[in-house]
Design an enzyme around this catalytic site. Structure first.
Site, PDB file in Angstrom:
ATOM      1  N   ILE A   1     -10.641 -12.082   2.540  1.00  8.50           N
ATOM      2  CA  ILE A   1      -9.929 -11.782   3.795  1.00  8.50           C
ATOM      3  C   ILE A   1      -9.533 -10.310   3.791  1.00  8.50           C
ATOM      4  O   ILE A   1      -8.941  -9.833   2.821  1.00  8.50           O
ATOM      5  CB  ILE A   1      -8.637 -12.626   3.912  1.00  8.50           C
ATOM      6  CG1 ILE A   1      -8.919 -14.118   3.690  1.00  8.50           C
ATOM      7  CG2 ILE A   1      -7.943 -12.371   5.250  1.00  8.50           C
ATOM      8  CD1 ILE A   1      -9.690 -14.815   4.770  1.00  8.50           C
TER       9      ILE A   1
ATOM     10  N   THR B   1       0.838  -1.209   0.000  1.00  7.57           N
ATOM     11  CA  THR B   1       0.000   0.000   0.000  1.00  7.57           C
ATOM     12  C   THR B   1       0.870   1.256   0.000  1.00  7.57           C
ATOM     13  O   THR B   1       0.569   2.237  -0.679  1.00  7.57           O
ATOM     14  CB  THR B   1      -0.915   0.001   1.246  1.00  7.57           C
ATOM     15  OG1 THR B   1      -1.682  -1.196   1.217  1.00  7.57           O
ATOM     16  CG2 THR B   1      -1.838   1.193   1.272  1.00  7.57           C
TER      17      THR B   1
ATOM     18  N   LEU C   1      -6.832 -12.949  -0.383  1.00  9.91           N
ATOM     19  CA  LEU C   1      -6.378 -11.716   0.269  1.00  9.91           C
ATOM     20  C   LEU C   1      -6.105 -10.639  -0.770  1.00  9.91           C
ATOM     21  O   LEU C   1      -6.269  -9.450  -0.515  1.00  9.91           O
ATOM     22  CB  LEU C   1      -5.083 -11.968   1.069  1.00  9.91           C
ATOM     23  CG  LEU C   1      -4.552 -10.724   1.785  1.00  9.91           C
ATOM     24  CD1 LEU C   1      -5.307 -10.478   3.085  1.00  9.91           C
ATOM     25  CD2 LEU C   1      -3.062 -10.804   2.042  1.00  9.91           C
TER      26      LEU C   1
ATOM     27  N   HIS D   1       2.008   1.866  -3.414  1.00  8.17           N
ATOM     28  CA  HIS D   1       0.970   2.495  -4.246  1.00  8.17           C
ATOM     29  C   HIS D   1       0.923   4.003  -3.984  1.00  8.17           C
ATOM     30  O   HIS D   1       0.762   4.800  -4.909  1.00  8.17           O
ATOM     31  CB  HIS D   1      -0.408   1.899  -3.952  1.00  8.17           C
ATOM     32  CG  HIS D   1      -0.548   0.465  -4.367  1.00  8.17           C
ATOM     33  ND1 HIS D   1       0.064  -0.034  -5.490  1.00  8.17           N
ATOM     34  CD2 HIS D   1      -1.224  -0.567  -3.824  1.00  8.17           C
ATOM     35  CE1 HIS D   1      -0.239  -1.327  -5.607  1.00  8.17           C
ATOM     36  NE2 HIS D   1      -1.001  -1.670  -4.607  1.00  8.17           N
TER      37      HIS D   1
HETATM   38  P1  NAD Z   1       2.902  -7.911  -4.013  1.00  3.74           P
HETATM   39  O1  NAD Z   1       2.327  -7.116  -5.122  1.00  3.74           O
HETATM   40  O2  NAD Z   1       4.228  -7.557  -3.472  1.00  3.74           O
HETATM   41  O3  NAD Z   1       2.953  -9.454  -4.430  1.00  3.74           O
HETATM   42  C1  NAD Z   1       2.200 -10.003  -5.451  1.00  3.74           C
HETATM   43  C2  NAD Z   1       3.081 -11.049  -6.108  1.00  3.74           C
HETATM   44  O4  NAD Z   1       2.306 -11.767  -7.066  1.00  3.74           O
HETATM   45  C3  NAD Z   1       4.267 -10.437  -6.863  1.00  3.74           C
HETATM   46  O5  NAD Z   1       5.483 -10.988  -6.384  1.00  3.74           O
HETATM   47  C4  NAD Z   1       3.988 -10.808  -8.304  1.00  3.74           C
HETATM   48  O6  NAD Z   1       5.176 -11.058  -9.045  1.00  3.74           O
HETATM   49  C5  NAD Z   1       3.155 -12.072  -8.131  1.00  3.74           C
HETATM   50  N1  NAD Z   1       2.383 -12.451  -9.325  1.00  3.74           N
HETATM   51  C6  NAD Z   1       1.999 -11.685 -10.371  1.00  3.74           C
HETATM   52  N2  NAD Z   1       1.356 -12.438 -11.292  1.00  3.74           N
HETATM   53  C7  NAD Z   1       1.332 -13.700 -10.830  1.00  3.74           C
HETATM   54  C8  NAD Z   1       0.809 -14.925 -11.313  1.00  3.74           C
HETATM   55  N3  NAD Z   1       0.178 -15.003 -12.469  1.00  3.74           N
HETATM   56  N4  NAD Z   1       0.971 -16.035 -10.553  1.00  3.74           N
HETATM   57  C9  NAD Z   1       1.611 -15.982  -9.373  1.00  3.74           C
HETATM   58  N5  NAD Z   1       2.123 -14.847  -8.865  1.00  3.74           N
HETATM   59  C10 NAD Z   1       1.984 -13.721  -9.577  1.00  3.74           C
HETATM   60  O7  NAD Z   1       1.797  -7.869  -2.862  1.00  3.74           O
HETATM   61  P2  NAD Z   1       1.878  -8.220  -1.289  1.00  3.74           P
HETATM   62  O8  NAD Z   1       2.253  -6.997  -0.535  1.00  3.74           O
HETATM   63  O9  NAD Z   1       2.646  -9.471  -1.082  1.00  3.74           O
HETATM   64  O10 NAD Z   1       0.335  -8.478  -1.025  1.00  3.74           O
HETATM   65  C11 NAD Z   1      -0.320  -9.553  -1.686  1.00  3.74           C
HETATM   66  C12 NAD Z   1      -1.697  -9.138  -2.163  1.00  3.74           C
HETATM   67  O11 NAD Z   1      -2.563  -8.958  -1.024  1.00  3.74           O
HETATM   68  C13 NAD Z   1      -1.760  -7.827  -2.931  1.00  3.74           C
HETATM   69  O12 NAD Z   1      -2.738  -7.943  -3.953  1.00  3.74           O
HETATM   70  C14 NAD Z   1      -2.217  -6.825  -1.895  1.00  3.74           C
HETATM   71  O13 NAD Z   1      -2.886  -5.729  -2.468  1.00  3.74           O
HETATM   72  C15 NAD Z   1      -3.161  -7.672  -1.078  1.00  3.74           C
HETATM   73  N6  NAD Z   1      -3.352  -7.268   0.324  1.00  3.74           N
HETATM   74  C16 NAD Z   1      -4.622  -7.273   0.799  1.00  3.74           C
HETATM   75  C17 NAD Z   1      -4.862  -7.008   2.128  1.00  3.74           C
HETATM   76  C18 NAD Z   1      -6.248  -7.103   2.640  1.00  3.74           C
HETATM   77  O14 NAD Z   1      -6.504  -6.679   3.784  1.00  3.74           O
HETATM   78  N7  NAD Z   1      -7.166  -7.688   1.875  1.00  3.74           N
HETATM   79  C19 NAD Z   1      -3.802  -6.704   2.991  1.00  3.74           C
HETATM   80  C20 NAD Z   1      -2.499  -6.713   2.478  1.00  3.74           C
HETATM   81  C21 NAD Z   1      -2.280  -7.027   1.154  1.00  3.74           C
END
Ligand code: NAD
Ligand code: ZN
Length: 350
Positions: A291, A44, A266, A47
């Protein structure tokens, strides 16, 4: 107490942020002032740093960035009686209203009037930060500050993995960003057997193997569904943990789940997602969980237990630490994708 402090402030509607001197905030009624020791950088924050469409809509400038922290209580606002200066603390980042239907029915993490620390308020990438006393988590003194700051995203991973039990079950984790890597560690510590993990970035796949993934998959070179079916006697995994935000990863991930299994999502997606819900979910009896955040506050006790017991090891996941003055390098590294969790250390000139 100094009158001013260093803070990483988003001042302009463009990429980047500035390190600047700002007044040390004073805690109002029901708030505490924390002397910050370690802060970790979340997706975040990236972003907000990059100033994407979401940030443009949501963030009011100027604003101090950051929400994942560990530090010591410096001062208490009026009416705060259960905390003491000197306590080693972190913070839940969901600031809830306490009176809406969700808050009153035991689901405050999805409060209707939810505000997020460092998103809707000034954040914690600063030498001192104000946090509502209700959001303060008292940390185990055995957990070092850099790991303590990571408990917040660790909580995301814990709730995603443990929406149901994983013991004795094969799981698939799609996306091995910092939270996906934390999910690998939590799944392993919670007794998952086979841990399939897909990620296009080789650096992150290698980290996942060190953390406990039993079979990493490059989704650009291998067919995720085929690999999972081959490794599970054709049955598929019991559990999908979607951590990528990629439509294809979600669709393939669901295909790899055995009928009657569950999926916890998530990830957040850039726009609408296309799925054959009939074939992927409904007719195969898949339970899907969305989640968000962490359970307030039971997840925090789990995070603390996982870390203080030594059951969960963050040494491979927290890959980089930077003095706060080198925040630009830290953000650039996060942008590159060649990192696990990145932590900023606030040395207070010591
Ligand atoms: P991040 O963007 O660092 O990690 C996402 C990973 O997915 C990257 O390493 C990317 O290379 C990989 N990826 C891309 N395409 C792919 C594919 N086709 N197959 C497999 N992997 C692929 O994000 P993060 O900080 O690790 O967080 C994970 C996710 O959770 C993000 O989408 C984030 O926005 C979300 N998030 C949600 C909450 C919530 O409360 N719901 C909280 C934290 C993070
Ligand atoms: Zn509420």
């Amino acid at each position: 107490m100094p009158e001013t402090m260093w803070a990483i402030v988003k001042t302009k509607p463009e990429e980047g942020a500035e390190l600047m001197q700002v007044p040390v905030p004073s805690p109002g009624p029901g708030e505490v002032l924390v002397r910050v020791q370690a802060t970790s950088i979340c997706g975040t924050d990236l972003h907000i740093w990059e100033w994407n469409h979401w940030a443009e809509q949501r963030i009011h400038l100027p604003q101090t960035m950051g929400h994942e922290l560990a530090g010591r209580i410096e001062a208490l606002g009026e009416g705060v009686e259960h905390l003491k200066p000197g306590m080693f603390v972190s913070a839940e980042t969901h600031i809830t209203c306490g009176h809406c239907y969700q808050c009153r029915t035991g689901r405050p993490e999805i409060c209707q009037n939810l505000r997020i620390l460092g998103v809707d308020t000034n954040g914690v990438f600063a030498e001192y930060a104000v946090v509502p006393a209700e959001n303060i988590i008292i940390n185990d003194e055995r957990i070092p500050p850099d790991y303590a700051s990571v408990q917040e995203p660790l909580g995301n991973a814990i709730d995603t993995v443990l929406a149901e039990d994983v013991a004795g079950k094969p799981v698939l984790i799609t996306g091995l960003g910092p939270v996906g890597l934390l999910a690998v560690a939590v799944a392993k510590a919670s007794g998952a057997t086979h841990i399939f993990a897909s990620e296009p970035n080789a650096y992150r796949r290698a980290l996942a193997e060190e953390v406990g993934a039993t079979r990493v998959i490059d989704p650009l070179k291998e067919d995720v569904v085929e690999v999972v079916l081959e490794g599970t006697e054709g049955n598929g995994v019991e559990v999908l943990l979607e951590m990528s935000g990629n439509n294809r990863a979600l669709a393939d991930g669901l295909k790899a789940v055995t009928p009657g299994g569950r999926a916890s999502i998530l990830a957040l997606y850039n726009g609408d997602v296309t799925l054959d819900l009939n074939d992927l979910v409904v007719l195969r009896g898949i339970r899907v969980y969305g989640i968000t955040g962490r359970k307030m506050f039971s997840t925090w006790y789990k995070a603390r237990e996982f870390l203080s017991s030594g059951r969960l090891d963050l040494s491979k996941i927290v890959t980089h630490r930077f003095p706060f003055r080198e925040f630009r390098e830290a953000f650039e590294l996060m942008k590159s994708g060649n990192s696990g969790k990145v932590v900023l250390l606030w040395d207070h000139g010591e």
